[in-house]
Structures are given as C-alpha cells and as structure tokens.
Design an enzyme around this catalytic site. Structure first.
Site, PDB file in Angstrom:
ATOM      1  N   GLY A  43       2.948   8.792   5.046  1.00 53.34           N
ATOM      2  CA  GLY A  43       2.481   8.893   6.427  1.00 53.34           C
ATOM      3  C   GLY A  43       2.060  10.321   6.703  1.00 53.34           C
TER       4      GLY A  43
ATOM      5  CB  CYS B 110       4.275  10.254   0.221  1.00 53.82           C
ATOM      6  SG  CYS B 110       3.395  11.731   0.734  1.00 53.82           S
ATOM      7  CE1 TYR B 111       7.033  11.701   8.153  1.00 52.35           C
ATOM      8  CE2 TYR B 111       8.013   9.510   8.030  1.00 52.35           C
ATOM      9  CZ  TYR B 111       7.827  10.706   8.705  1.00 52.35           C
ATOM     10  OH  TYR B 111       8.430  10.909   9.913  1.00 52.35           O
TER      11      TYR B 111
ATOM     12  CG  HIS C 240       0.664   8.459  -2.723  1.00 54.32           C
ATOM     13  ND1 HIS C 240       0.993   7.686  -1.631  1.00 54.32           N
ATOM     14  CD2 HIS C 240       0.543   9.725  -2.264  1.00 54.32           C
ATOM     15  CE1 HIS C 240       1.063   8.451  -0.556  1.00 54.32           C
ATOM     16  NE2 HIS C 240       0.794   9.697  -0.910  1.00 54.32           N
TER      17      HIS C 240
ATOM     18  CD  GLU D  47       1.061   4.376  -2.909  1.00 50.38           C
ATOM     19  OE1 GLU D  47       1.911   4.714  -3.743  1.00 50.38           O
ATOM     20  OE2 GLU D  47       0.953   4.909  -1.792  1.00 50.38           O
TER      21      GLU D  47
ATOM     22  CG  ASP E 206     -12.756 -14.179   3.495  1.00 51.01           C
ATOM     23  OD1 ASP E 206     -12.509 -14.203   2.271  1.00 51.01           O
ATOM     24  OD2 ASP E 206     -13.018 -13.132   4.114  1.00 51.01           O
TER      25      ASP E 206
ATOM     26  CE  LYS F 289     -14.051 -11.616   0.012  1.00 51.86           C
ATOM     27  NZ  LYS F 289     -14.510 -11.949   1.366  1.00 51.86           N
TER      28      LYS F 289
END
Ligand code: XMP
Length: 509
Positions: free
Chosen positions: A51, A78-79, A164, A166, A221, A365
């Site tokens: 964040g 992180c945060y 990070h 991710e 979608d 997606k």
C-alpha cells in the site's frame, strides 16, 4: 481459501490471481474488514497486501492486532510486512527508497523461502523499512539496501517480505507463494470445472424459479455468464442489439452461436437505423460513446419491459461483469466507466426493479476463458480479440456514415483474415482497421483516384493499460494492403500504425 487484506497497492489483485493460479481460491477484502468477519470467512491463510502509506503516519490503514492472534498463518507483503512488524513491536522507519530489481541474499533456511537459491532477484518498491526485529522474529533475507527483506516467526506462522513476490520481476515469487500455501495447508481445489458447477449452483440458489433477462454482445464475458446462468435455469431471455456498428458477419455469427448453444429465448433486435440516425452529425468521441450508450439502454429497456410484461416471473438482470471491472486500479482505460455503463447496463436494474445476477464477478479474464473452455465453448469464440461496445463508431474518425462503415467493415475483415492466415491473430492482443477522415490522391489503371486512407493497427499487450505495436511481417502487411486497395472501393492508401500506448491509445477515438 486465502484472504487478502488490501491496503491499496496497484498490484494487490495480482496476489489473488497468483494464488488462484496455484489452485487455491482467493479473495480481496478492504483493510477495514472487522476481525469477526474475517474469522467467519474461515480463511486458511491471510495475506496483507502492499500500500502507498507509512505505518507510523496518523490514521494509517491498519488491522486489529486480533487478526494476528487467530492462529491463521499470515504473510505480509511490502506495507503488510511493515504493518505486521509495527504491530508486533519491531521498528519501522523512513529509509532510502528502493525501487526495481534487487539481489536478495538468503540468511537463514525457512519454510517460506524453501527451494530458493542463495541469491535471488526480487522486485522492490518502498520508502520505509523494518530495521530491528522484536525477539521471536528471525531475519530470513537481506538486499544491499534493505536489511530486513524477509522475516519469520515460524512458531506463530507469521511471515513478512519487503519485496513483491506477486510480480514477475521477482523471479521465484510464485515459489514463495506456493510455500506459503503449503504452510497454510490450503486445499488446492480451485479448478475451472469445479468453479463452473459451483457458480451455477450459486446462481441457482439466488435466482430460484424466477426468470432472468440478459443483454449479450457476443464477447467472451457475456457468453460465459449466460452459459452459467443457463445451467442454473432454462428461464433465461437473451437480448442482442445489433447497433449497426459491428464487424462484417458479426451479428449473424452471434445469432448462430447462441442458437448452437441451445438458448431458446434469444431476441435479436436490429436497431442499426436508430443508432445511425442518432449518430448523425456527432463527431466528438465521448459524445459518440454517450449517444451509443444511451441508445443501447433505450432499446434494451423497451425490450426488457415488453418481456417482463409477457413473462411476469422475470426478476433478474444477468450481467457479464468480471473481477477487474469491479477493481478501480485494474480498469483497462480512461473510458472504463463508460464501458461499464454501456456493457453492464448500469442504473437499469434499480430503474426496472430487477435484481442482478453476476456469476463471473470474482473471476479474471483468463479464468473466464478457462471456464468457457471447460463448458465446451469453442476456442475461436474464447480467443476473440476485445471489441469495444461503441464498435466501429470509434474507428471511423469524425462523423459516422453508412458509406464509411461499409468501407471500414471490408478493410477490417481483410486485415483480420490475413492475420489469421499468417498465424498472428493469437499472437496479438487486438487488431483493427480505422478510417481516417481525409482523402488522398492515387492512381488506378489510367485513372486518378481521390479516396480515403485506412490505418491498420495491431498491438501486443497484457492488460490494455499499455501496448506496443506488433512487429508484423512485411509479407502480411503487404498482402493486407494490396487486398484492401484492390477490393475495397473508396480506399487508395493503407498505413500501418507504429505508435505505442502511451502516448497513443489502442482505439482511434
Ligand atoms: P484504449 O483505446 O483506451 O483502449 O487504449 C483500451 C481497451 O479498451 C477498449 N475500449 C473500450 N471498450 N467501450 C468498450 O467496451 C469503450 O468505450 C472503449 N474504449 C476503449 C479498447 O478496445 C481496448 O481493448
């Protein structure tokens, strides 16, 4: 299930995506979610996201310390890493900024960093650092500028990483998340087939025996959402509006698709004249979008009212909303709010006293595609390039007329055919032709011509936020250009667009 507590990082949603890719269901909640509610969700593990704030600021986002005492494994990123340290009595201070790729050295073997090399590339983005660790917490890894790059309190199953895991630039990040899932003993039962059944059951319990009305576009979608709802009930009425701004043969293809998928109540409305009439004289791009969006809603609303009168049990509006549509930071473009109101018929449910059913609201997606595949939807439909709601209207620069649409439709068709023939359709994110509102001189046979210019654009991208022009082979471009000029009356020049986004956008308007 892994619960992600979101502190507003741009990449929070990526954490959820990676966890799901590892076969475990994952969901994001805002940091204000009360501890009782977190407990009642019974997560197998909790991840605190990154964040933009500092933990020592007044009113900084935080969690109840109770979250760390639930006995559920916690990973701070992180945060989140700084916040856990702060709440457990370690020191967090403002430090020199670290941004980008860094080399991390592992200092101590741990469950979290198991299987990592002694030195690993990680991605950093922080201006605060944890400097001293409270007893009970052990240092796992450091970078040259960040002493506490990772820590652990293994007995309490609490971990933190300053980098990070991710993002792709942390080369072994996925392994760290995988290790965390193992620490959590998380069940790996998240697969496309399982999701399909679960979503259909959920839709069924929401809808009961009531009817559903839904607008479909032919895009992935709404197609997959309609198929899920169709599994839950046969009482679904689909409405397809032909706005006259579609590509060549598209309306017919959509009709055929839904027929083949055995949707019984498919309502095809040809409103192309109305759209074109309302677009007369409109040249400003956002104004075009507004006119098209409003006209769509008018047409849909009329049909919905008629169907509701005939089928008194219609109480639900089906929508193909997916997860990124709901997360602001993941919106694909500046026009995203317009995309939403257009595609997802915003405002309509309340006005028509309809409840909504959105079976794909938690999916990304790629998950929607995998789900479609598991339900037998053809690869051709699933791999289709994105196509904007306002259609060809935002690719005819300036006023939209029937003549220009006709020219553009043919040129676009030829270009896409060539892309497919040369095996480049799947390699590009999106490809299109646009009609420039100027004419240029040319010569054909013995005659001088004065005709329109077509611009071709093909881009590679992973999320449409940024895009690069596709390096298509000259043979493909040459063939597309000569076929367009030869076969499309009213065009005598073809250009290939070599601009990146930013500064250009993918669409022309
Ligand atoms: P831009 O042109 O902003 O487009 O780079 C990014 C992505 O969004 C799509 N797009 C739209 N989709 N309604 C839509 O449904 C719109 O008004 C709209 N404008 C852009 C575009 O096709 C690309 O995939």
């Amino acid at each position: 299930m892994i619960l992600i507590i979101d502190f507003g990082s741009q990449v929070s949603h990526l954490i959820a995506r990676r966890i799901r890719q590892l076969g475990v269901y994952s969901e994001l909640v805002h940091w204000t979610e009360p501890v009782e509610s977190i407990k009642s969700m019974m997560p197998e593990g909790i991840i605190l996201s990154g964040g933009p704030r500092s933990v020592y600021e007044k009113d900084a986002p935080t969690i109840s310390p109770g979250v760390l005492k639930l006995g559920i494994p916690v990973l701070g990123i992180c945060y989140g890493h700084q916040l856990v340290a702060h709440l457990t009595g370690s020191r967090v201070v403002s430090s020199s900024k670290e941004y980008g790729r860094e080399m991390m050295s592992i200092k101590k073997p741990s469950q979290l960093l198991k299987g990592m090399k002694r030195k690993e590339q990680v991605w950093m983005s922080h201006g605060d650092s944890v400097t001293e660790l409270k007893p009970g917490f052990e240092l796992l890894a450091s970078t040259p500028d960040c002493k506490v790059a990772a820590y652990a309190n293994e007995p309490a199953k609490i971990f933190g990483v300053q980098f990070h895991p991710e993002v792709q630039h942390t080369l072994n990040g996925i392994r760290i998340l995988d290790n965390f899932l193992r620490i959590c003993k998380a069940k790996r039962n998240y697969s496309a087939k399982g999701i399909g059944t679960r979503l259909a059951e959920e839709a069924k319990s929401r809808i009961g025996s009531m009817g559903v009305i839904m607008a479909v576009s032919g895009g992935v979608d709404s197609l997959v959402a309609a198929t899920i709802i169709r599994k839950a009930t046969r009482n679904i009425h689909l409405v397809f509006v032909d706005n006259g701004l579609l590509r060549k043969n598209e309306a017919e293809q959509v009709r055929k698709t839904f027929h083949e998928l055995e949707f019984e109540n498919f309502h095809f409305i040809d409103a192309s004249e109305l759209f074109l009439k309302r677009l007369k004289g409109v040249v400003e791009p956002e104004q075009k979008r507004k006119v098209i969006g409003h006209t769509f809603i008018d047409v849909f609303e009329r049909k919905a009212a008629e169907l509701k009168k005939r089928h008194g049990d219609i109480e639900f509006l089906g929508q193909g909303t997916i997860y990124p549509d709901r997360i602001e930071s993941a919106q694909p473009s500046k026009t995203a709010s317009l995309i939403k109101t257009h595609h997802n018929v915003g405002g309509l449910p309340e006005k028509m006293k309809l409840k909504t059913v959105e079976p794909l609201r938690d999916l990304y997606k790629d998950e929607v595609r995998a789900l479609g595949r598991s339900m037998g939807i053809s690869e051709e439909l699933l791999e289709r390039h994105p196509f904007p709601g306002p259609g060809l209207a935002i690719r005819v620069i300036g006023e939209v007329t029937n003549e220009k649409l006709k020219i553009l439709r043919e040129a676009d068709f030829i270009f896409i055919e060539q892309l497919k023939k040369h095996g480049f359709y799947k390699k590009t994110w999106q490809a299109l032709a646009a009609l420039l509102p100027v004419k240029a001189v040319g010569v054909m046979g013995d005659e001088r011509t004065y005709s329109y210019i077509i611009a071709l654009r093909a881009v590679t991208s992973s999320d449409a936020m940024t895009a690069d022009w596709a390096k298509l082979p000259y043979t493909l471009l040459e063939r597309a250009s000569s076929d367009i000029v030869k076969n499309v009356k009213g065009v005598n020049r073809v250009l290939y667009d070599i601009t990146q986004k930013p500064p250009a956008t993918i669409e022309y308007e």
